[in-house]
Design a protein around this motif. Structure first.
Motif, PDB file in Angstrom:
ATOM      1  N   LEU A  61       3.057   7.082  14.334  1.00 35.61           N
ATOM      2  CA  LEU A  61       2.556   5.717  14.189  1.00 35.61           C
ATOM      3  C   LEU A  61       3.545   4.828  13.432  1.00 35.61           C
ATOM      4  O   LEU A  61       3.827   3.698  13.844  1.00 35.61           O
ATOM      5  N   PHE A  62       4.088   5.340  12.334  1.00 38.22           N
ATOM      6  CA  PHE A  62       5.018   4.550  11.531  1.00 38.22           C
ATOM      7  C   PHE A  62       6.350   4.342  12.253  1.00 38.22           C
ATOM      8  O   PHE A  62       6.984   3.301  12.096  1.00 38.22           O
ATOM      9  N   LEU A  63       6.790   5.320  13.056  1.00 39.98           N
ATOM     10  CA  LEU A  63       8.025   5.145  13.820  1.00 39.98           C
ATOM     11  C   LEU A  63       7.877   4.056  14.869  1.00 39.98           C
ATOM     12  O   LEU A  63       8.797   3.255  15.086  1.00 39.98           O
ATOM     13  N   ILE A  64       6.733   4.017  15.516  1.00 36.17           N
ATOM     14  CA  ILE A  64       6.488   2.952  16.495  1.00 36.17           C
ATOM     15  C   ILE A  64       6.509   1.592  15.794  1.00 36.17           C
ATOM     16  O   ILE A  64       7.130   0.637  16.262  1.00 36.17           O
ATOM     17  N   ALA A  65       5.849   1.502  14.657  1.00 32.97           N
ATOM     18  CA  ALA A  65       5.829   0.249  13.898  1.00 32.97           C
ATOM     19  C   ALA A  65       7.233  -0.127  13.430  1.00 32.97           C
ATOM     20  O   ALA A  65       7.635  -1.294  13.521  1.00 32.97           O
ATOM     21  N   ALA A  66       8.013   0.847  12.965  1.00 36.36           N
ATOM     22  CA  ALA A  66       9.375   0.582  12.499  1.00 36.36           C
ATOM     23  C   ALA A  66      10.254   0.111  13.654  1.00 36.36           C
ATOM     24  O   ALA A  66      11.061  -0.812  13.498  1.00 36.36           O
ATOM     25  N   HIS A  67      10.094   0.726  14.813  1.00 39.85           N
ATOM     26  CA  HIS A  67      10.893   0.332  15.979  1.00 39.85           C
ATOM     27  C   HIS A  67      10.572  -1.113  16.389  1.00 39.85           C
ATOM     28  O   HIS A  67      11.470  -1.899  16.668  1.00 39.85           O
ATOM     29  N   ARG A  68       9.295  -1.443  16.422  1.00 36.97           N
ATOM     30  CA  ARG A  68       8.911  -2.807  16.782  1.00 36.97           C
ATOM     31  C   ARG A  68       9.411  -3.823  15.762  1.00 36.97           C
ATOM     32  O   ARG A  68       9.891  -4.893  16.125  1.00 36.97           O
TER      33      ARG A  68
END
Length: 150
Positions: A61-68
């Protein structure tokens, strides 16, 4: 004190600290996931399987948020840079049937004219805008026309 929870908290803190050096947000995403999973283990003693599952889920979840977040910041910076190019002058180096090669900022760029017309090598044109790595050019404004430069 629970050993796994302590290890996860310390590892998470180390990754968050390492993020300060890298500036990519990805280490922070992993570090925050490990900190939260380690904290959950220390408080609720969920067990190793649940802790590692929670760390994995939070990491995703945090990786997706960081990528965005990184992509949004990158696009905004690129857009600002592209706007900063407007109004600057370039020199035409080469003319072909479908594109131009110009000198700008000490290197060669691909370019095209916003309005059709003939252009000769050595001519100086003005940047209207940038689309990706291609410059869109116009003829320089005359003294009675408003300048494009902001």
């Amino acid at each position: 004190m629970n050993g796994l929870g302590t290890v996860l908290v310390l590892l998470g803190a180390a990754l968050c600290a390492a993020e300060i050096v890298s500036g990519t947000f990805y280490l922070f995403a992993f570090g925050l996931a490990l900190l939260l999973a380690g904290g959950a283990e220390l408080v609720w003693q969920l067990g190793a399987t649940a802790d590692l599952g929670l760390a994995t889920l939070l990491s995703l979840l945090f990786l997706i948020a960081a990528h965005r977040l990184r992509r949004r910041m990158s696009n905004a910076a690129s857009e600002r840079t592209a706007q900063d190019d407007s109004g600057h002058e370039v020199e035409v180096l080469q003319v072909s049937s479908h594109s131009l090669r110009v000198r700008y900022r000490g290197s060669e760029w691909s370019a095209s004219l916003a309005d059709p017309g003939d252009v000769a090598p050595g001519e100086r044109l003005t940047i209207l805008r940038r689309e990706g790595s291609r410059l869109i050019l116009v003829r320089p404004a005359t003294s009675d026309e408003p300048s494009l430069r902001r």
